[in-house]
Design a protein around this motif. Structure first.
Motif, PDB file in Angstrom:
ATOM      1  N   UNK A  71     -21.358  14.634  54.754  1.00 29.07           N
ATOM      2  CA  UNK A  71     -22.460  14.438  55.076  1.00 29.07           C
ATOM      3  C   UNK A  71     -23.328  15.562  53.389  1.00 29.07           C
ATOM      4  N   UNK A  72     -23.354  15.045  51.673  1.00 28.60           N
ATOM      5  CA  UNK A  72     -22.830  16.166  51.254  1.00 28.60           C
ATOM      6  C   UNK A  72     -24.438  16.158  50.580  1.00 28.60           C
ATOM      7  N   UNK A  73     -26.000  16.952  51.397  1.00 24.95           N
ATOM      8  CA  UNK A  73     -26.807  16.784  50.333  1.00 24.95           C
ATOM      9  C   UNK A  73     -27.172  17.225  49.570  1.00 24.95           C
ATOM     10  N   UNK A  74     -27.743  16.473  48.519  1.00 24.41           N
ATOM     11  CA  UNK A  74     -27.697  16.157  47.147  1.00 24.41           C
ATOM     12  C   UNK A  74     -29.260  17.486  46.870  1.00 24.41           C
ATOM     13  N   UNK A  75     -30.497  15.951  47.392  1.00 23.86           N
ATOM     14  CA  UNK A  75     -31.844  17.078  47.344  1.00 23.86           C
ATOM     15  C   UNK A  75     -32.110  16.222  48.909  1.00 23.86           C
ATOM     16  N   UNK A  76     -33.393  17.375  49.165  1.00 29.59           N
ATOM     17  CA  UNK A  76     -34.503  16.837  50.194  1.00 29.59           C
ATOM     18  C   UNK A  76     -35.956  16.788  49.835  1.00 29.59           C
ATOM     19  N   UNK A  77     -36.558  15.700  50.811  1.00 31.38           N
ATOM     20  CA  UNK A  77     -38.058  17.287  50.574  1.00 31.38           C
ATOM     21  C   UNK A  77     -39.131  16.294  52.052  1.00 31.38           C
ATOM     22  N   UNK A  78     -39.324  16.421  52.654  1.00 27.94           N
ATOM     23  CA  UNK A  78     -40.938  15.863  53.733  1.00 27.94           C
ATOM     24  C   UNK A  78     -42.195  15.412  53.107  1.00 27.94           C
ATOM     25  N   UNK A  79     -42.447  14.056  53.661  1.00 27.67           N
ATOM     26  CA  UNK A  79     -43.404  13.209  53.073  1.00 27.67           C
ATOM     27  C   UNK A  79     -44.771  13.983  53.905  1.00 27.67           C
ATOM     28  N   UNK A  80     -46.013  13.590  52.806  1.00 24.69           N
ATOM     29  CA  UNK A  80     -46.746  14.799  52.901  1.00 24.69           C
ATOM     30  C   UNK A  80     -47.763  13.926  54.117  1.00 24.69           C
TER      31      UNK A  80
END
Length: 423
Positions: free
Chosen positions: A383-392
């Protein structure tokens, strides 16, 4: 409602106007065209900026709901609830609400929030409500063209959370699954709402599955799951060609989770080359079936105890199935299994379970608890995460599935809708 980058927004307005001309007949629907959850857009970002892609606009005034989004005619469509009614909501391409139209009574039990994702074909849009209404509306201006109380008309039988189906369009028909003593699945004339055919009854309760359309040669097949059965139905006449008792398949662990668990099916089946994969959560096994060439026999190939998807969907990418499993109602892991054998390739912790879509070899994983979304390489190795963020914005569980259209990633969180530029 908040906006970002007026130049980009103006460009998208012009594009939306161009797209609305002529009202193209391409269908926009649940989990993308074909309902596979795998989108086919080019040139999307392979890596996101550290704080996530650019938020083009947001709107925090949605009626409450868990439906996903469909995009057509330069309009974003979704459903919500107001008072006792399910409501179809249309947004322009900069996040302004164009119109809202009530179309059927909402579910009155627990989790009443709307769950039917609109199905758009040309200048018409089709939806269902929590109490089993089916409606057709003008996709441009929002007027109700026809409405049918499917639960009442067909003597339907709902489960613990009413009806959640996203209507399926097949030629001149719109498909609905009332279940009950009189019939299981019906076809209505998409122009008038009149009944074209109704299948025999399997004497079953409705599940929470939006059916899949499969074309094999000249045959159109509807593949769906009720509370008990996996069904293969002839879309031309409603004949149930084959069925299998999925609820009764290796359900001992699932019944221990709770007695109704094996009958609580939510995920659209995955189909390829006469093989059908289904999964239902709550420690119930996932299963792969082979469908015979005459469509009349379903043969169980394998079962799997790893990828029991709660309601976040599954995607098939390059011979592997990806999704998140159910440990309990608050916890799940992200998994990959082999399409041909069911072998577990990985089962990894990341936040918690959630919904999944894919595009161009990348997974978009939207966890349901805190609203993080990850861009993940679709590889069976890890499970190779490239990028992530949290919705505002938004509150409550993030149960709405993501959608992609014309280089924009749409994410819903309760009463908030956000549009991110990913191209």
């Amino acid at each position: 409602m908040k906006t970002r980058n007026l130049l980009i927004i103006n460009v998208f307005v012009l594009l939306s106007i161009a797209c609305s001309s002529g009202y193209a007949q391409t269908i926009s629907e649940w989990r993308g065209l074909g309902r596979t959850g795998v989108y086919n857009e080019s040139g999307l970002l392979k890596v996101w900026p550290e704080n996530g892609p650019q938020l083009m606009w947001s709107n925090e005034n949605l009626p409450q709901g868990y439906s996903s989004m469909s995009v057509a005619n330069g309009i974003v469509y979704l459903t919500g609830i107001k008072d006792s009614m399910d409501v179809l909501v249309a947004f322009d391409m900069i996040g302004n609400i164009k119109w809202q139209t009530p179309y059927g009574h909402t579910w009155v039990g627990s989790f009443p929030e709307s769950r039917s994702t609109p199905t758009v074909e040309g200048d018409r849009v089709y939806v269902t409500s929590g109490l089993g209404y089916i409606a057709c509306l003008n996709a441009i201006y929002g007027q109700v063209i026809w409405q049918v109380n499917g639960y009442k008309k067909f003597g339907g039988r709902f489960g613990s959370w009413g009806y959640t189906e996203s209507p399926l369009i097949v030629d001149n028909k719109v498909i609905f699954t009332p279940c009950g003593e009189n019939t299981t699945i019906v076809a209505l004339d998409k122009n008038t709402g009149e009944t074209i055919w109704q299948s025999k009854s399997m004497k079953d309760t409705v599940a929470y599955v939006s059916p899949l359309l499969v074309k094999e040669g000249e045959k159109n097949l509807i593949i769906t799951i009720t509370g008990t059965y996996l069904l293969v139905v002839d879309a031309d006449n409603g004949e149930i060609l084959s069925s299998s008792n999925y609820a009764g398949l290796k359900n001992e662990k699932s019944i221990k989770a709770w007695p109704g668990a094996p009958y609580t099916n939510t995920n659209t089946p995955i189909y390829k080359d006469h093989k059908i994969y289904i999964t239902g959560g709550y420690d119930h096994v996932g299963a792969m079936y082979s469908l015979s060439n005459d469509f009349k026999t379903l043969t169980l190939n394998w079962t799997d105890e790893t990828l029991d998807v709660h309601h976040g969907g599954v995607v098939l990418v390059d011979g592997y199935l990806y999704g998140s499993n159910w440990i309990n109602n608050k916890i799940g892991k992200w998994c990959c299994i082999d399409w041909n054998t069911g072998k577990t390739m990985y089962e990894k912790d990341w936040k918690t379970k959630g919904s999944i879509i894919a595009n161009d070899g990348l997974l978009y994983c939207y966890e349901e608890k805190t609203g993080y979304i990850a861009l993940v390489k679709a590889t069976p190795e890890d499970f190779a995460i490239v990028s992530s963020f949290q919705v505002q914005y938004g509150k409550g569980p993030c149960w709405s599935h993501p959608a992609i259209s014309n280089g924009v990633l749409y994410l819903r969180h309760g009463s908030a809708l956000m549009a991110y530029k990913i191209k």
